[in-house]
Design a protein around this motif. Structure first.
Motif, short mmCIF file in Angstrom:
data_model
loop_
_atom_site.label_atom_id
_atom_site.label_comp_id
_atom_site.label_asym_id
_atom_site.label_seq_id
_atom_site.Cartn_x
_atom_site.Cartn_y
_atom_site.Cartn_z
N SER A 1 44.10 23.62 28.69
CA SER A 1 44.85 24.76 29.22
C SER A 1 43.84 25.71 29.86
N ALA A 2 44.34 26.57 30.73
CA ALA A 2 43.44 27.50 31.40
C ALA A 2 44.18 28.78 31.73
N ILE A 3 43.42 29.84 31.90
CA ILE A 3 43.97 31.10 32.37
C ILE A 3 43.25 31.49 33.66
N GLY A 4 43.95 32.23 34.49
CA GLY A 4 43.37 32.73 35.72
C GLY A 4 43.90 34.13 35.98
N LYS A 5 43.35 34.77 36.97
CA LYS A 5 43.78 36.13 37.29
C LYS A 5 43.97 36.28 38.79
N ARG A 6 44.79 37.23 39.13
CA ARG A 6 45.03 37.52 40.54
C ARG A 6 43.75 38.02 41.19
N SER A 7 43.53 37.59 42.42
CA SER A 7 42.30 37.98 43.10
C SER A 7 42.61 38.73 44.39
N LYS A 8 41.60 39.45 44.87
CA LYS A 8 41.73 40.15 46.15
C LYS A 8 41.93 39.14 47.29
N LEU A 9 41.38 37.94 47.13
CA LEU A 9 41.56 36.91 48.16
C LEU A 9 43.05 36.62 48.39
N LEU A 10 43.82 36.52 47.30
CA LEU A 10 45.24 36.24 47.44
C LEU A 10 45.96 37.42 48.07
N GLY B 1 47.09 30.42 43.90
CA GLY B 1 46.39 31.49 44.59
C GLY B 1 45.55 32.34 43.67
N ALA B 2 45.39 31.91 42.42
CA ALA B 2 44.65 32.67 41.42
C ALA B 2 43.22 32.16 41.26
N THR B 3 42.40 32.94 40.58
CA THR B 3 41.03 32.55 40.26
C THR B 3 40.98 32.08 38.82
N PRO B 4 40.68 30.79 38.55
CA PRO B 4 40.57 30.31 37.17
C PRO B 4 39.35 30.92 36.49
N ILE B 5 39.50 31.34 35.23
CA ILE B 5 38.39 32.01 34.56
C ILE B 5 37.97 31.36 33.24
#
Length: 348
Positions: free
Chosen positions: A143-152, A83-87
């Motif tokens: 590897s990747a990082i993502g962050k919580r989004s308003k969509l989730l 449910g995160a946005t990959p950045i």
């Protein structure tokens, strides 16, 4: 003394037992929101989502994709199904001495193109070379990082109108009785295409790998609202994904065989080869669990995207034993067991 076997990395029950006993048990607990021992697709620490993948695909280039495309798409998908946005992506490439530089260029170009298409840049990396014979051509780790989004946040607010939602992320343990199961498209394409090409069976002329990043399709599903869990059915396929959900959410799942999207060529190939298409890994599909009142809205949203045009509702979640029941096309029922290993090794 026990030895490593191929099934220890195949994604089924043997691998899960191996990881729990011989890998995860040796590491200290990190106090993460979604920790290592949960064995979801990614970990979450302070609303930062992190994942890593190793890729040992054979052959390196196959109908519909290559090891470079898989390395980007698979890692982006692991972040997205939480449910995160990959950045951002990091990449480590290990090459065998003697590998044609033309092949390296082709695969790196594919990685770059896939990165641009999904909008997730490759920002750092490392390259090593091993002597001839010490490695099978190329291994890529991403590897990747993502962050919580308003969509989730908005998605789970919708779900919470209909029932209590246990987790703040789309984890494997977030299902509840009544939830609806959706498959985003035809299953088994990747495994059958790669196996056929590798072994020369000829099915690859009509079946190509489905490998693709799914972050944009998943975003459309989250906009519809009501999604509580997602997973990309890679190693072990649909059977492994659903059995993991049953075990971690303590529920029973019932699916309809006739509703599962499968290409005729995949069914024919699996019948000929004696393998179950529901246990074959995929690289461009996601399985979604959502609250029942929003299932049709989520289905319509993802069907409007190119990646989700063949999506279908395939089952429901029930109270009961931690198992997957499949209603067969002839009206009977059978238990869909988790695979002990992978019928098609080295496809991701």
């Amino acid at each position: 003394m026990s030895k490593i076997i191929m099934n220890h990395g195949a994604g089924g029950e043997i691998m899960q037992e191996f990881l729990a006993k011989h890998i995860v048990s040796h590491f200290p607990k990190a106090g993460a929101d979604v920790p290592l021992e949960a064995m979801d697709d990614s970990a979450v620490i302070e609303d930062i989502v992190f994942t890593i993948d190793g890729h040992t695909v054979n052959p390196l280039i196959f109908p519909g994709g290559d090891i470079g495309k898989i390395s980007v798409a698979g890692t982006v998908n692991d972040i997205s199904v939480m449910g995160a946005t990959p950045i951002a992506i990091a990449c480590s490439v290990i090459l065998e001495e003697g590998l044609d530089i033309e092949i390296v260029d082709k695969i790196m170009e594919s990685m770059g193109r896939t990165s641009r298409e999904c909008g997730v840049p490759i920002v750092t990396g490392d390259t090593k070379v091993m002597e001839s014979g010490a490695l099978d051509k190329m291994v890529i780790s991403t590897s990747a990082i993502g962050k919580r989004s308003k969509l989730l946040d908005d998605d789970l607010k919708v779900a919470s109108r209909y029932r209590k939602v246990k987790d703040r992320w789309c984890t494997d343990s977030n299902l509840a009785p009544g939830d609806v199961i959706i498959a985003s498209g035809t299953l088994g394409d990747h495994g059958v295409a790669l196996l056929s090409f590798r072994e020369g069976y000829g099915f690859e002329s009509e079946i190509q790998s489905d490998v693709t990043p799914l972050n944009k399709m998943i975003a459309e599903g989250l906009k519809a609202g009501g999604i509580v869990t997602m997973k990309d059915p890679t190693r072990g396929g649909l059977a492994n994904t659903l059995n993991e959900w049953c075990s971690k959410s303590h529920v029973e799942i019932e699916i309809e065989q006739a509703s599962i999207p499968l290409r005729a060529g995949v069914i024919s190939a699996c019948d000929l080869l004696g393998i179950d298409p529901l246990s074959i890994g995929n690289e461009g599909k996601v399985i979604i669990g959502c609250v029942p009142s929003m299932a049709d809205h989520v289905l319509k949203a993802i069907k409007r995207t190119p990646e989700g045009r063949n999506a279908a509702i395939i089952g429901t979640v029930k109270e009961g034993k931690e198992r997957v029941i499949m209603r067969t096309e002839v009206g009977g029922k059978r238990i869909l067991e988790p695979p002990s290993g992978d019928p098609v090794p080295r496809i991701c």
